[in-house]
Design a protein around this motif. Structure first.
Motif, PDB file in Angstrom:
ATOM      1  N   ALA A 227       0.655  -1.190  -0.020  1.00  0.00           N
ATOM      2  CA  ALA A 227      -0.087   0.063   0.029  1.00  0.00           C
ATOM      3  C   ALA A 227       0.853   1.226   0.099  1.00  0.00           C
ATOM      4  CB  ALA A 227      -0.840  -0.091   1.225  1.00  0.00           C
ATOM      5  N   CYS A 228       1.764   1.194   0.804  1.00  0.00           N
ATOM      6  CA  CYS A 228       2.912   2.380   0.951  1.00  0.00           C
ATOM      7  C   CYS A 228       3.527   2.641  -0.412  1.00  0.00           C
ATOM      8  CB  CYS A 228       3.903   2.155   1.830  1.00  0.00           C
ATOM      9  SG  CYS A 228       3.094   2.639   3.636  1.00  0.00           S
ATOM     10  N   ALA A 267      -3.602   7.100   5.464  1.00  0.00           N
ATOM     11  CA  ALA A 267      -4.807   6.740   4.948  1.00  0.00           C
ATOM     12  C   ALA A 267      -5.079   5.601   4.144  1.00  0.00           C
ATOM     13  CB  ALA A 267      -5.440   7.891   4.033  1.00  0.00           C
ATOM     14  N   ALA A 268      -3.811   5.253   3.334  1.00  0.00           N
ATOM     15  CA  ALA A 268      -3.712   3.943   2.507  1.00  0.00           C
ATOM     16  C   ALA A 268      -3.902   2.638   3.450  1.00  0.00           C
ATOM     17  CB  ALA A 268      -2.647   3.990   1.770  1.00  0.00           C
ATOM     18  N   ILE A 269      -2.988   2.699   4.673  1.00  0.00           N
ATOM     19  CA  ILE A 269      -2.904   1.884   5.626  1.00  0.00           C
ATOM     20  C   ILE A 269      -4.319   1.609   6.322  1.00  0.00           C
ATOM     21  CG2 ILE A 269      -1.868   0.870   7.712  1.00  0.00           C
ATOM     22  CD1 ILE A 269       0.799   2.245   6.778  1.00  0.00           C
ATOM     23  N   ALA A 270      -4.972   2.762   6.711  1.00  0.00           N
ATOM     24  CA  ALA A 270      -6.314   2.684   7.504  1.00  0.00           C
ATOM     25  C   ALA A 270      -7.197   1.787   6.358  1.00  0.00           C
ATOM     26  CB  ALA A 270      -6.538   3.951   7.937  1.00  0.00           C
ATOM     27  N   GLN A 271      -7.026   1.883   5.125  1.00  0.00           N
ATOM     28  CA  GLN A 271      -8.183   1.506   4.340  1.00  0.00           C
ATOM     29  C   GLN A 271      -7.930  -0.049   4.086  1.00  0.00           C
ATOM     30  OE1 GLN A 271      -7.940   3.805   0.926  1.00  0.00           O
ATOM     31  NE2 GLN A 271      -8.590   5.711   1.888  1.00  0.00           N
ATOM     32  N   LEU A 272      -6.651  -0.632   4.577  1.00  0.00           N
ATOM     33  CA  LEU A 272      -6.425  -2.045   4.401  1.00  0.00           C
ATOM     34  C   LEU A 272      -7.530  -2.943   4.828  1.00  0.00           C
ATOM     35  CD1 LEU A 272      -2.530  -2.042   4.544  1.00  0.00           C
ATOM     36  CD2 LEU A 272      -3.833  -2.406   2.621  1.00  0.00           C
ATOM     37  N   ARG A 273      -7.687  -4.022   4.502  1.00  0.00           N
ATOM     38  CA  ARG A 273      -8.593  -4.996   5.084  1.00  0.00           C
ATOM     39  C   ARG A 273      -7.812  -6.439   4.800  1.00  0.00           C
ATOM     40  NH1 ARG A 273     -10.183  -0.921   6.509  1.00  0.00           N
ATOM     41  NH2 ARG A 273     -12.103  -0.253   6.664  1.00  0.00           N
TER      42      ARG A 273
END
Length: 415
Positions: A227-228, A267-273
């Motif tokens: 994601a990063c 934000a990209a990490i917070a959106q991970l599932r």
């Protein structure tokens, strides 16, 4: 052994620091050796142990839950000083170890065999050990085999120094990141262009491993890295510098722009599932951001500033981005008005003198300046606000007060 005796503990820690391996992620090359050690000797536990100023830390472990323990009672701390190998057929029948907490309590060691991990210049930095919960004999041939395996460990350590990529996440290894960072900093200083650094630490990652298992933890790390990478430029250096800690170098980027990048990564990490057998797992991360300024002359200074901001983000509630600035400089109070001191990255053994000298807590000094220090301890939460820091090898003793604490880390200012 001659060089080890001449260098003493201070020289041993300098030798250990050259490998830049403490608190690095697990690596298959080392894990394979502990698995092989268990199979060869038919024992339930094996570790590759590295010993700093206050703890034994396991670069690899098989059959052992803890990733580190206090140095004082560790059998490996004794084995490290042996000229060749320490064999304890039955620890409960050995006067040196019969009351040892690792013998009387978990992991209930009865048999122990440990070989020092010795550097080419003669310093012992840890051990390779085999352990059992039952007493047993250990013949000369087995001792030689364990010694041969310890040489393979040292060979892996040397190979690791030139490794470029983290095998799990595909990002730069810590060594490669530092090399790339040194080059980027040299260019920035030479030509006067901006440079920023972001430190990233996954929040409550131990709870992920404990609650969902290490395979799920590995998937989280891999997903987070992917994601990063999608949010970063090809010119940015992205490396894994600890178990769940990553770092990003942003050439031609000032502090304000770096904060915008950090927020995009957050934000990209917070959106991970991340898929697990128990269902999708959500994670978050904390970010510390620092930019090159007049106080920074080397990479460690920039990383330290970003790390201080990261600790502030974690102390402030996690899942947030914090920029380093004068008010967050750990060696000064917010109203000191003095220019921040540049700390040197070190690896020194020390201790904290508490309660007027009645209590001693071992520590490892990781950064040091005339005005403050960064310390590692087993449990930062139990350390009082003020104490005396002692570094015996340097004949150093200074009263301190804590300005920042997080997990096993203390930032202190000298009084």
């Amino acid at each position: 052994m001659g060089r080890e005796a001449q260098g003493g503990e201070a020289g041993r820690l300098v030798a250990l620091d050259r490998y830049d391996i403490l608190d690095t992620p697990r690596e298959e090359g080392f894990d394979r050796i502990t698995r092989l050690t268990r199979r060869i000797f038919d024992v339930p536990m094996s570790t590759i142990t590295l010993i700093d100023g206050h703890r034994q830390w396991f670069k690899a472990r098989s059959g052992v839950e803890a990733c580190e323990t206090a140095r004082g009672p560790a059998l490996c701390n004794v084995a490290m000083r042996e000229p060749r190998i320490l064999v304890v057929p039955d620890a409960r029948a050995d006067a040196r170890f019969c009351e040892n907490p690792f013998v009387t309590g978990p992991p209930r060691i009865r048999f122990y065999a440990g070989v020092p991990l010795r550097t080419p210049d003669g310093h012992s930095i840890g051990t390779l050990c085999a352990m059992d919960t039952r007493p047993r004999a250990f013949c000369d041939g087995e001792a030689e085999t364990l010694a041969d395996l310890s040489q393979i460990v040292m060979g892996e350590l040397e190979l690791r120094r030139v490794a470029m990529t983290d095998s799990l996440t595909g990002v730069l290894s810590r060594r490669a990141f530092r090399d790339e960072g040194a080059r980027a900093l040299a260019l920035a200083l030479r030509y006067g262009h901006p440079l920023a650094c972001i430190m990233v630490d996954l929040d409550h990652f131990k709870a992920v491993n404990d609650g969902y298992g290490h395979p799920a933890g590995d998937r989280v790390l891999s997903a987070m890295a992917s994601a990063c990478r999608r949010e970063l430029r090809t010119s940015d250096a992205f490396g894994r510098v600890g178990g769940e800690e990553f770092a990003v170098l942003l050439p031609h980027t000032d502090l304000a722009s770096a904060m915008m990048v950090a927020e995009k990564l957050r934000a990209a990490i917070a959106q991970l599932r991340v898929a697990t057998p128990a269902g999708p797992l959500r994670v978050s991360a904390s970010f510390g951001v620092a930019a090159l300024d007049a106080t920074v002359t080397e990479l460690d200074g920039l990383l330290r500033n970003a790390d201080a901001a990261l600790y502030a983000a974690k102390a402030g509630g996690r899942d947030r981005c914090v920029a380093h600035g004068p008010s967050r400089e750990p060696a000064h109070g917010p109203a000191s008005g003095r220019r921040p001191a540049i700390r040197t990255r070190v690896l020194k053994a020390g201790w904290l003198s508490l309660e007027g000298g009645r209590t001693r807590v071992d520590c490892t000094v990781r950064s040091l300046s005339d005005e403050g220090a960064g310390l590692k301890v087993m449990d930062a939460g139990v350390i009082p606000e003020t104490f005396e820091l002692v570094i015996e090898a340097d004949h150093f003793s200074r009263p301190c007060h804590v300005v920042l604490r997080a997990d096993g880390h203390l930032d202190v200012a000298f009084r």
